[in-house]
Write a protein that holds these residues in place. Sequence first.
Motif, short mmCIF file in Angstrom:
data_model
loop_
_atom_site.label_atom_id
_atom_site.label_comp_id
_atom_site.label_asym_id
_atom_site.label_seq_id
_atom_site.Cartn_x
_atom_site.Cartn_y
_atom_site.Cartn_z
N ILE B 39 0.85 -1.19 0.00
CA ILE B 39 0.00 0.00 0.00
C ILE B 39 0.89 1.24 0.00
N VAL B 40 0.63 2.12 -0.96
CA VAL B 40 1.31 3.41 -0.98
C VAL B 40 0.28 4.50 -0.69
N ALA B 41 0.58 5.32 0.30
CA ALA B 41 -0.32 6.42 0.67
C ALA B 41 0.19 7.72 0.07
N VAL B 42 -0.72 8.47 -0.55
CA VAL B 42 -0.37 9.78 -1.09
C VAL B 42 -1.28 10.80 -0.43
N ASP B 43 -0.70 11.83 0.15
CA ASP B 43 -1.54 12.91 0.67
C ASP B 43 -0.78 14.21 0.52
N ALA B 44 -1.48 15.24 0.01
CA ALA B 44 -0.84 16.53 -0.24
C ALA B 44 -0.39 17.18 1.07
N ASP B 45 -0.96 16.74 2.17
CA ASP B 45 -0.66 17.32 3.49
C ASP B 45 0.42 16.48 4.17
N GLU B 46 1.60 17.08 4.36
CA GLU B 46 2.72 16.34 4.94
C GLU B 46 2.40 15.82 6.34
N SER B 47 1.57 16.58 7.09
CA SER B 47 1.26 16.12 8.45
C SER B 47 0.38 14.86 8.41
N VAL B 48 -0.44 14.73 7.35
CA VAL B 48 -1.23 13.50 7.19
C VAL B 48 -0.28 12.34 6.87
N CYS B 49 0.69 12.58 5.98
CA CYS B 49 1.68 11.52 5.67
C CYS B 49 2.41 11.07 6.93
N ALA B 50 2.78 12.04 7.77
CA ALA B 50 3.49 11.70 9.00
C ALA B 50 2.61 10.83 9.90
N ARG B 51 1.33 11.19 9.99
CA ARG B 51 0.40 10.43 10.82
C ARG B 51 0.20 9.02 10.26
N VAL B 52 0.14 8.92 8.92
CA VAL B 52 0.00 7.62 8.26
C VAL B 52 1.19 6.73 8.62
N ARG B 53 2.39 7.32 8.65
CA ARG B 53 3.59 6.55 9.04
C ARG B 53 3.50 6.13 10.50
N GLU B 54 3.09 7.05 11.38
CA GLU B 54 2.95 6.71 12.80
C GLU B 54 1.98 5.57 13.03
N LEU B 55 0.86 5.64 12.30
CA LEU B 55 -0.19 4.62 12.47
C LEU B 55 0.15 3.34 11.71
N GLY B 56 1.18 3.40 10.86
CA GLY B 56 1.55 2.21 10.09
C GLY B 56 0.48 1.79 9.10
N LEU B 57 -0.20 2.79 8.49
CA LEU B 57 -1.32 2.47 7.60
C LEU B 57 -0.87 2.01 6.22
N ALA B 58 0.38 2.30 5.85
CA ALA B 58 0.84 2.00 4.49
C ALA B 58 2.31 1.60 4.52
N ASP B 59 2.75 1.05 3.41
CA ASP B 59 4.16 0.68 3.30
C ASP B 59 5.02 1.89 2.98
N ALA B 60 4.43 2.89 2.37
CA ALA B 60 5.12 4.13 2.07
C ALA B 60 4.10 5.26 2.06
N ALA B 61 4.55 6.47 2.37
CA ALA B 61 3.65 7.64 2.32
C ALA B 61 4.41 8.80 1.72
N THR B 62 3.77 9.49 0.78
CA THR B 62 4.44 10.59 0.09
C THR B 62 3.44 11.70 -0.24
N THR B 63 3.96 12.93 -0.34
CA THR B 63 3.12 14.03 -0.79
C THR B 63 3.13 14.16 -2.31
N ASP B 64 4.01 13.39 -2.95
CA ASP B 64 4.16 13.50 -4.40
C ASP B 64 3.29 12.46 -5.11
N ALA B 65 2.18 12.92 -5.68
CA ALA B 65 1.21 11.99 -6.27
C ALA B 65 1.83 11.21 -7.42
N ALA B 66 2.59 11.89 -8.26
CA ALA B 66 3.17 11.22 -9.44
C ALA B 66 4.08 10.08 -9.01
#
Lengths: 322, 322
Positions: B39-66
């Motif tokens: 699972i790759v998480a993409v969110d334009a909001d860096e704080s959401v990406c950080a939270r996704v990493r804390e919660l372990g919701l995805a294998d990777a999280a990035t603000t860069d959609a492409a």
Amino acid sequence: MAEAGAAEPVVDRLAIVGLGLIGSSIARGARRFGLCRTIVAVDADESVCARVRELGLADAATTDAAEGVAGADLVILCVPVGAAGAVAQAIRGHMKPGSVLSDVGSVKGAVVAAVTPHLDAGVTFVPAHPVAGTEYSGPDAGFATLFSGRWCILTPPEGADETAVARVRGLWEGLGAIVETMSAEHHDLVLAITSHVPHLIAYNIVGTAADLETVTQSEVIKFSAGGFRDFTRIAASDPTMWRDVFLNNKDAVLEMLGRFNEDLAALARAIRWGDGEALHDLFTRTRAIRRGIVAMGQETAEPDFGRARPSPEQTAEPQEPR
Amino acid sequence: MAEAGAAEPVVDRLAIVGLGLIGSSIARGARRFGLCRTIVAVDADESVCARVRELGLADAATTDAAEGVAGADLVILCVPVGAAGAVAQAIRGHMKPGSVLSDVGSVKGAVVAAVTPHLDAGVTFVPAHPVAGTEYSGPDAGFATLFSGRWCILTPPEGADETAVARVRGLWEGLGAIVETMSAEHHDLVLAITSHVPHLIAYNIVGTAADLETVTQSEVIKFSAGGFRDFTRIAASDPTMWRDVFLNNKDAVLEMLGRFNEDLAALARAIRWGDGEALHDLFTRTRAIRRGIVAMGQETAEPDFGRARPSPEQTAEPQEPR
């Protein structure tokens, strides 16, 4: 009979006229919390009286209101507001001097007007309205803790006997309610916006959805989790009770409905003209009100009201509702 | 990574754009039910990406959609419907040939129009809408079983690649949803009445109540258990999401709102003229719809949604809502 260990009873003999959701909840609570020594149930429907006897909700049950209220220290009318006047007339001359008459109607001005002309000398009328309920009706629907943590509004007339008011207040506090006093007129305005208009628009949207030609009833039911189903709960409330509410609080309901309509027209206009800022502003403002309601213990903070989430096996192909 | 014992994954690499309530619920469910390998998480909001990493919701999280969608077999847009077009544009040229793009928007026609021009050759767009949610937002609000027993509507364009449609269907069925297919146009009409107009009138009555001069905000909050509080739940939903819904499903919402208004005018007239029979008829009819919703497992039969009843100590003097 009062349970062992209960507080001192508020009254000796309590008569409840109308054993629906509210009346039967008062009976259960009065018994459980030891608020009276004897409960007499009065209901015009003999099958309700029979059910009251089966459930053991009262010490006696009768269809004869005049007989049922005789000797009672407190009589509470728990009938649809349109029936309050007729019951008051039926019990005229049968209430004990010094006793108190009360009610639980969702409308106060019209009930005061209908009941007061039939009051015996020596009887005090202390109108009350517990702001609590569920969408279920009848003697089986009640439960002792229905009023726990909910408000009960008293609207005693100016100069009402203080002992009588205290007796009614004592009963409601004994049932776990928080008691507030205001004028009947103000009550009807407050409830028009917090209860009557919400019920009206819930009934209305459920009716609108049922009547569409372009969307089937089965689709409305299936996809109701998008918001619609929330409205169906209060639109499942007792039809007679609610008919009487609207007929008896006409002015306040139409006034509040007028404001609702003005605001809705402005919102429709914002949608038509693409005014996203106006929409976002309102949608942000409305969140604060819910926070206030949750903070006051009048609502659960659980997502989705804490509704049990159905398991997949509970879902089946839609059936036409009866 | 898929849990041990889970079914065969539906896709290898899943990219989720927007980790709010819906996106984070898909991530949790896909992981719990073994629906993908990565699972790759993409969110334009860096704080959401950080939270996704804390919660372990995805294998990777990035603000860069492409970057996030590169190599994904299935990309799901879980952003407000007004943002779908911009995201589609941002990922143009970065999706893998043969991959599938989907979304979860509450409006379909406008999303199809906004996304389709940016589709790469070899990528199939299969629009979807899970009819589920709560009033909470953000990556912490999601849960794996949000879609269990709820409907998910797919609106594939005519002639859409069947393998692509099956992939999206497989994901939703794996999440516990019941999948139904219809045209985008019909979807928008159905949802206008089952979701959009209900939200609009809920937002509206909460606004009307907040703006009264004759009834205080504190009174509205205290006496909200009379019905009003039910409306505050959906009026606490995400403001940006709902602004976009109304701006993007204007025609269907205004059409359904027009019918709601006609019916409400008739109801107001019945109240003004004392037509109790018309009121009683409607109030009886609306009960059947709720019975159908409960029978289909789309709603609990528990009184009052099974809401926890607050204990008296939870109630306190009203505070002005923030």
